[in-house]
Enzyme design. Structure first.
Site, mmCIF file in Angstrom:
data_model
loop_
_atom_site.group_PDB
_atom_site.id
_atom_site.type_symbol
_atom_site.label_atom_id
_atom_site.label_comp_id
_atom_site.label_asym_id
_atom_site.label_seq_id
_atom_site.Cartn_x
_atom_site.Cartn_y
_atom_site.Cartn_z
ATOM 1 N N GLU A 157 0.571 -1.189 0.079
ATOM 2 C CA GLU A 157 -0.165 0.092 -0.136
ATOM 3 C C GLU A 157 0.908 1.245 0.016
ATOM 4 O OE1 GLU A 157 -2.839 0.043 2.923
ATOM 5 O OE2 GLU A 157 -3.640 -1.958 2.607
ATOM 6 N N HIS A 160 -8.349 1.035 1.830
ATOM 7 C CA HIS A 160 -7.863 0.876 3.378
ATOM 8 C C HIS A 160 -8.974 2.044 3.998
ATOM 9 C CE1 HIS A 160 -4.828 -0.362 6.172
ATOM 10 N NE2 HIS A 160 -5.711 -0.248 7.066
#
Length: 529
Positions: free
Chosen positions: A264, A282
């Protein structure tokens, strides 16, 4: 006496700023400063506290410049943007807010499950593109379906409650969930293989640790029923993304919804673009209420510490006063390592933990020591547990924790014994602190031994028969594993025996398998402290 001064270097709620002011803490609110590392390093030396979210990176360089800093407060649970060892070395308390976004994350998991069941994002995109593909999007009901929850702690238990409200049948896999707690939650506690076999939907709510990494891999997916749907709002790395993509392509897995990814920010991923996958960036903790909650909590916690010395939700230190710290410190280290020793050997649900304090240690602040034992015990499986949150986590899982205090009944001035009762067995380990201040392991399952805790160790239980030590040592030599220390103990000649070996470097799984295969060996484990 001057007011303590806190720097807020990320975007925090104005209500949090007001809490600091109302409590008598001076505040410097610079919400964009966290992105400028050089500027942060230049001014950090003027502050007693640093309040952050995820944009600020509290690196060793920053911490080295923080001459006055007493506390770093992270509004949220993740502290991977703080170099905790560097903070600990300087005596800086690192706090977080581990439970502030639990409801929000649980709701996101339920939302993704419903969207997955009815193909909502795909149907929305099709309809807004001017199509009317009513027959294309044939969803499934969730009523009566089996939801398998991997990790039934704070967030997982909320998901279970919401799912049962939707009339789902809920089963849960969590080694630290007691049968009694499972009954209270209304879920069926099962082992992982049974969950994989029975579940129509699987949702993950476990930390990322060595034991949980890729817990959903190709082998796990092969055990699942055809048509299963998988949701992950916990941590990237719990799911083998390539294995999931292959299972989606073969239609063994009907769909997946993911909020977290192995890398990420996730700008590229093997799952992106698949017609049966839903992805969000997220967002688990991203609601107005959750952001407000964690901001208010961290402001209260930091104010308490700076003004009164009270410590809440500390990652790197127990809740003890400055006066108690020097005397308690070596016993806290002992307690945590005894718990870790027991935790690394425990593979089934823990029913009860009994901690016995004998001699001088019984006169100390044992609550801090018990927290340290529980943190060590739970961390091998749960990862993010700390000495403050450990009692809460243990309570959530229905673990009984008993503390026994008594006068010295052994050869040691102070002795801590940790007894762990699981669904299958009971195991005790004891330790003390010698005058050199180093914690020692002195008894395992009633077998006397005298060993320091090494960084990397191999623990073996075996039958006391001639030839075993030679074969064991030969295996280590063949694997080019250097032995630092070698400790032995036994109940009686020919009886049960223990070998505890400190080695240089990590223990390869292949070597451990060869040790386990020796005829005299009952158990072989690699331990890390």
């Amino acid at each position: 006496m001057s007011k303590p001064k806190v720097l807020i270097s990320d975007a925090l709620s104005p209500a949090a700023v007001q809490i600091f002011k109302d409590r008598g803490v001076e505040v410097d609110f610079q919400p964009n400063l966290g992105k400028d590392k050089d500027k942060l390093a230049e001014i950090i030396g003027h502050y007693d506290g640093l309040a952050i979210r995820s944009a600020t990176k509290a690196t060793a360089k920053i911490i080295e410049r923080a001459k006055k800093l007493k506390v770093i407060g992270r509004a949220g649970i993740g502290v991977d943007n703080v170099e905790i060892p560097a903070a600990t070395a300087k005596g800086i308390i690192v706090m977080n807010t581990p439970f502030g976004n639990s409801i929000t994350t649980a709701e996101h998991a339920i939302t993704l499950m419903l969207a997955l069941a009815r193909e909502i994002p795909q149907a929305d995109a099709s309809t807004q593109a001017g199509k009317w593909e009513k027959n294309r999007f044939m969803g499934v009901e969730i009523t009566g379906k089996v939801l398998g929850i991997i990790g039934c702690g704070n967030i997982g238990s909320i998901v279970a409650d919401r799912a049962m409200g939707l009339r789902m049948k809920v089963i849960a896999y969590d080694p630290f969930l007691s049968p009694e707690r499972a009954v209270d939650l209304g879920v069926d506690k099962v082992d992982l293989d049974e969950l994989l076999r029975r579940a129509d939907f699987i949702t993950l709510h476990t930390p990322l640790t060595d034991k949980t990494r890729n817990i959903i891999d190709a082998a796990a997916i092969a055990k699942m029923k055809k048509g299963v749907r998988i949701i992950n709002c916990a941590r990237g790395g719990l799911v083998d993304e390539q294995a999931l993509a292959d299972a989606l392509n073969s239609k063994h897995v009907a769909g997946a919804a993911l909020d977290v990814f192995s890398e990420e920010p996730a700008t590229k991923n093997v799952l992106f673009g698949h017609p049966n996958v839903i992805c969000t960036p997220h967002l688990g903790a991203s609601t107005t209420e959750a952001q407000e909650n964690v901001a208010l909590q961290i402001a209260e916690q930091m104010s308490d510490y700076l003004l009164t010395g009270a410590i809440s939700n500390a990652i790197n230190f127990p809740s003890i006063t400055a006066e108690e710290a020097p005397k308690l410190k070596p016993f806290i280290e002992l307690a945590e390592k005894l718990g870790s020793f027991a935790g690394q050997l425990t593979e089934t649900g823990i029913r009860k933990v009994e901690i016995t304090y004998e001699g001088h240690v019984a006169e100390m602040k044992i609550k801090a020591l018990t927290s340290a034992v529980l943190a060590g015990l739970l961390r091998p499986m749960l990862g993010e547990v700390n000495v403050v949150s450990a009692p809460v986590v243990a309570k959530e899982r229905g673990m009984i924790v008993d503390e026994v205090v008594r006068a010295a009944q052994s050869d040691y001035e102070s002795l801590i014994t940790v007894t762990v009762a699981t669904e299958r067995q009971q195991r005790s380990v004891s330790g003390t602190v010698y005058h050199d201040g180093k914690p020692r392991l002195v008894d395992v399952k009633g077998i006397r031994i005298d060993a320091e805790f090494g960084k990397s160790m191999i623990y073996v239980t075996n039958e006391d028969k001639p030839g075993f030590i030679g074969k064991f040592a030969s295996l280590l030599g063949d694997a080019k594993i250097n032995i630092a220390t070698f400790h032995l103990g036994r109940t009686a000649p020919g009886g049960d025996a223990i070998a505890l070996v400190e080695v240089d470097g990590a223990v390869p799984a292949e070597l451990l398998g060869k040790v386990q295969a020796l005829p005299q060996v009952k158990q072989a484990k690699a331990l890390a402290f």
